[in-house]
Write a protein that holds these residues in place. Structure first.
Motif, PDB file in Angstrom:
ATOM      1  N   GLY A   9       0.805  -1.210   0.000  1.00  0.00           N
ATOM      2  CA  GLY A   9       0.000   0.000   0.000  1.00  0.00           C
ATOM      3  C   GLY A   9       0.843   1.267   0.000  1.00  0.00           C
ATOM      4  O   GLY A   9       2.015   1.262  -0.383  1.00  0.00           O
ATOM      5  N   ARG A  10       0.243   2.336   0.484  1.00  0.00           N
ATOM      6  CA  ARG A  10       0.873   3.650   0.362  1.00  0.00           C
ATOM      7  C   ARG A  10       2.093   3.820   1.269  1.00  0.00           C
ATOM      8  O   ARG A  10       3.086   4.445   0.883  1.00  0.00           O
ATOM      9  CB  ARG A  10      -0.170   4.732   0.642  1.00  0.00           C
ATOM     10  N   MET A  11       2.052   3.262   2.488  1.00  0.00           N
ATOM     11  CA  MET A  11       3.234   3.351   3.349  1.00  0.00           C
ATOM     12  C   MET A  11       4.370   2.503   2.796  1.00  0.00           C
ATOM     13  O   MET A  11       5.542   2.912   2.831  1.00  0.00           O
ATOM     14  CB  MET A  11       2.886   2.924   4.773  1.00  0.00           C
ATOM     15  N   ALA A  12       4.041   1.318   2.280  1.00  0.00           N
ATOM     16  CA  ALA A  12       5.061   0.481   1.653  1.00  0.00           C
ATOM     17  C   ALA A  12       5.690   1.209   0.471  1.00  0.00           C
ATOM     18  O   ALA A  12       6.915   1.157   0.271  1.00  0.00           O
ATOM     19  CB  ALA A  12       4.440  -0.836   1.200  1.00  0.00           C
ATOM     20  N   ASP A  13       4.868   1.889  -0.296  1.00  0.00           N
ATOM     21  CA  ASP A  13       5.332   2.654  -1.455  1.00  0.00           C
ATOM     22  C   ASP A  13       6.247   3.792  -1.015  1.00  0.00           C
ATOM     23  O   ASP A  13       7.372   3.944  -1.515  1.00  0.00           O
ATOM     24  CB  ASP A  13       4.116   3.189  -2.209  1.00  0.00           C
ATOM     25  N   ALA A  14       5.777   4.598  -0.065  1.00  0.00           N
ATOM     26  CA  ALA A  14       6.534   5.777   0.348  1.00  0.00           C
ATOM     27  C   ALA A  14       7.880   5.418   0.960  1.00  0.00           C
ATOM     28  O   ALA A  14       8.938   5.920   0.548  1.00  0.00           O
ATOM     29  CB  ALA A  14       5.712   6.602   1.337  1.00  0.00           C
ATOM     30  N   LEU A  15       7.872   4.526   1.963  1.00  0.00           N
ATOM     31  CA  LEU A  15       9.119   4.160   2.623  1.00  0.00           C
ATOM     32  C   LEU A  15      10.004   3.317   1.714  1.00  0.00           C
ATOM     33  O   LEU A  15      11.231   3.521   1.658  1.00  0.00           O
ATOM     34  CB  LEU A  15       8.820   3.410   3.921  1.00  0.00           C
ATOM     35  N   GLY A  16       9.397   2.388   0.976  1.00  0.00           N
ATOM     36  CA  GLY A  16      10.181   1.541   0.081  1.00  0.00           C
ATOM     37  C   GLY A  16      10.892   2.342  -0.987  1.00  0.00           C
ATOM     38  O   GLY A  16      12.066   2.093  -1.299  1.00  0.00           O
ATOM     39  N   THR A  17      10.204   3.312  -1.564  1.00  0.00           N
ATOM     40  CA  THR A  17      10.817   4.144  -2.595  1.00  0.00           C
ATOM     41  C   THR A  17      12.020   4.913  -2.048  1.00  0.00           C
ATOM     42  O   THR A  17      13.080   4.973  -2.688  1.00  0.00           O
ATOM     43  CB  THR A  17       9.776   5.122  -3.167  1.00  0.00           C
ATOM     44  N   GLN A  18      11.863   5.472  -0.857  1.00  0.00           N
ATOM     45  CA  GLN A  18      12.961   6.228  -0.267  1.00  0.00           C
ATOM     46  C   GLN A  18      14.136   5.318   0.087  1.00  0.00           C
ATOM     47  O   GLN A  18      15.304   5.686  -0.106  1.00  0.00           O
ATOM     48  CB  GLN A  18      12.475   6.976   0.982  1.00  0.00           C
ATOM     49  N   TRP A  19      13.846   4.142   0.615  1.00  0.00           N
ATOM     50  CA  TRP A  19      14.937   3.232   0.972  1.00  0.00           C
ATOM     51  C   TRP A  19      15.655   2.712  -0.266  1.00  0.00           C
ATOM     52  O   TRP A  19      16.862   2.504  -0.241  1.00  0.00           O
ATOM     53  CB  TRP A  19      14.395   2.088   1.822  1.00  0.00           C
ATOM     54  N   ALA A  20      14.925   2.499  -1.348  1.00  0.00           N
ATOM     55  CA  ALA A  20      15.574   2.090  -2.595  1.00  0.00           C
ATOM     56  C   ALA A  20      16.511   3.186  -3.090  1.00  0.00           C
ATOM     57  O   ALA A  20      17.631   2.912  -3.540  1.00  0.00           O
ATOM     58  CB  ALA A  20      14.521   1.762  -3.653  1.00  0.00           C
ATOM     59  N   ARG A  21      16.069   4.441  -2.986  1.00  0.00           N
ATOM     60  CA  ARG A  21      16.921   5.561  -3.395  1.00  0.00           C
ATOM     61  C   ARG A  21      18.177   5.658  -2.540  1.00  0.00           C
ATOM     62  O   ARG A  21      19.221   6.129  -2.996  1.00  0.00           O
ATOM     63  CB  ARG A  21      16.134   6.868  -3.299  1.00  0.00           C
ATOM     64  N   ALA A  22      18.060   5.185  -1.282  1.00  0.00           N
ATOM     65  CA  ALA A  22      19.206   5.218  -0.372  1.00  0.00           C
ATOM     66  C   ALA A  22      20.149   4.039  -0.595  1.00  0.00           C
ATOM     67  O   ALA A  22      21.162   3.914   0.112  1.00  0.00           O
ATOM     68  CB  ALA A  22      18.724   5.235   1.070  1.00  0.00           C
ATOM     69  N   GLY A  23      19.813   3.152  -1.538  1.00  0.00           N
ATOM     70  CA  GLY A  23      20.702   2.061  -1.876  1.00  0.00           C
ATOM     71  C   GLY A  23      20.348   0.710  -1.297  1.00  0.00           C
ATOM     72  O   GLY A  23      21.113  -0.250  -1.436  1.00  0.00           O
ATOM     73  N   HIS A  24      19.190   0.593  -0.655  1.00  0.00           N
ATOM     74  CA  HIS A  24      18.785  -0.683  -0.075  1.00  0.00           C
ATOM     75  C   HIS A  24      18.094  -1.555  -1.127  1.00  0.00           C
ATOM     76  O   HIS A  24      17.526  -1.054  -2.097  1.00  0.00           O
ATOM     77  CB  HIS A  24      17.854  -0.455   1.116  1.00  0.00           C
ATOM     78  N   GLU A  25      18.115  -2.853  -0.899  1.00  0.00           N
ATOM     79  CA  GLU A  25      17.473  -3.822  -1.775  1.00  0.00           C
ATOM     80  C   GLU A  25      16.178  -4.278  -1.117  1.00  0.00           C
ATOM     81  O   GLU A  25      16.161  -4.589   0.081  1.00  0.00           O
ATOM     82  CB  GLU A  25      18.410  -5.008  -1.983  1.00  0.00           C
ATOM     83  N   LEU A  26      15.099  -4.335  -1.895  1.00  0.00           N
ATOM     84  CA  LEU A  26      13.778  -4.581  -1.322  1.00  0.00           C
ATOM     85  C   LEU A  26      13.104  -5.805  -1.936  1.00  0.00           C
ATOM     86  O   LEU A  26      13.329  -6.129  -3.110  1.00  0.00           O
ATOM     87  CB  LEU A  26      12.861  -3.380  -1.551  1.00  0.00           C
TER      88      LEU A  26
END
Length: 217
Positions: A9-26
């Motif tokens: 959902g929206r929290m997964a989208d928001a936090l996941g997108t930011q963490w991906a930009r920070a270099g994390h693998e999801l």
């Protein structure tokens, strides 16, 4: 860092997108596989899609980002009863709030975070539950020159240290909220603040700055 996400959902989208930009693998998972796949594609090459069980065992941390009424079903699908989440770092951003009344569904009992901990035997850290998902999309969330502070409640020092890195990676300031038993207070704070925001009140003005916490001197 490798992060499994339970929810699409929206929290997964928001936090996941930011963490991906920070270099994390999801690894993203959801009750609707096509929705989870679409979210992974939207996040980009750092994200892949999996089942709830696969996301639960994916890596260094797991984000529980679903509606509170679906928590037990999702944890069951993730294999919590089989120990898939035992000993893992699990970040709980859920809010067990009654929408119409803005009261807690868990009032008088264990917090949602404590219930998740009991069901999973994971090292649960309550975090990221005080802000609308679009606040987490800000890069970074800074207001009048002050970084957004993110309270963390948890019992395991290593789990707390890991979640602090996720908070700082968003450009926010992690703050110690105490043991997991205090997560009930954090969840109640969310319910109360949501009520203020919906009423049009400036919730930030409710408490004084730290230097005036005990009055003017």
């Amino acid at each position: 860092m490798r992060i499994g996400i339970l929810g699409a959902g929206r929290m997964a989208d928001a936090l996941g997108t930011q963490w991906a930009r920070a270099g994390h693998e999801l690894m993203v998972s959801g009750r609707a596989p096509e929705k989870a796949a679409a979210l992974a594609e939207r996040i980009g090459p750092a994200a892949r899609v999996g089942t709830f069980r696969e996301a639960a065992t994916f890596g260094d941390a797991v984000l529980l980002a679903i509606r509170d009424d679906g928590v037990q079903d999702v944890l069951a699908a993730a294999g919590a009863a089989d120990g898939t989440l035992q000993g893992r770092v699990l970040v709980d951003c859920t809010n067990p709030v009654v929408p119409e009344k803005l009261t807690l569904k868990t009032a008088g009992g264990p917090s949602m975070a404590e219930r998740v901990a009991a069901a999973t035997r994971a090292h649960v850290v309550k975090a990221f539950n005080l802000c609308h998902e679009d606040v987490w999309r800000m890069t970074p969330p800074v207001f009048d020159g002050v970084k957004l502070a993110v309270p963390l409640c948890g019992d395991d020092p290593d789990a707390l240290a890991l979640v602090r890195t996720l908070v700082t990676g968003l450009g926010c300031e992690p703050i110690d909220g105490g043991a997991l038993e205090r997560a009930a207070l954090l969840e109640a704070t969310a319910a109360f603040m949501i009520g203020l925001w919906f009423s049009g009140a400036n919730a930030q003005a409710v408490i004084p700055p730290l230097k005036y916490a005990f009055g003017a001197h």
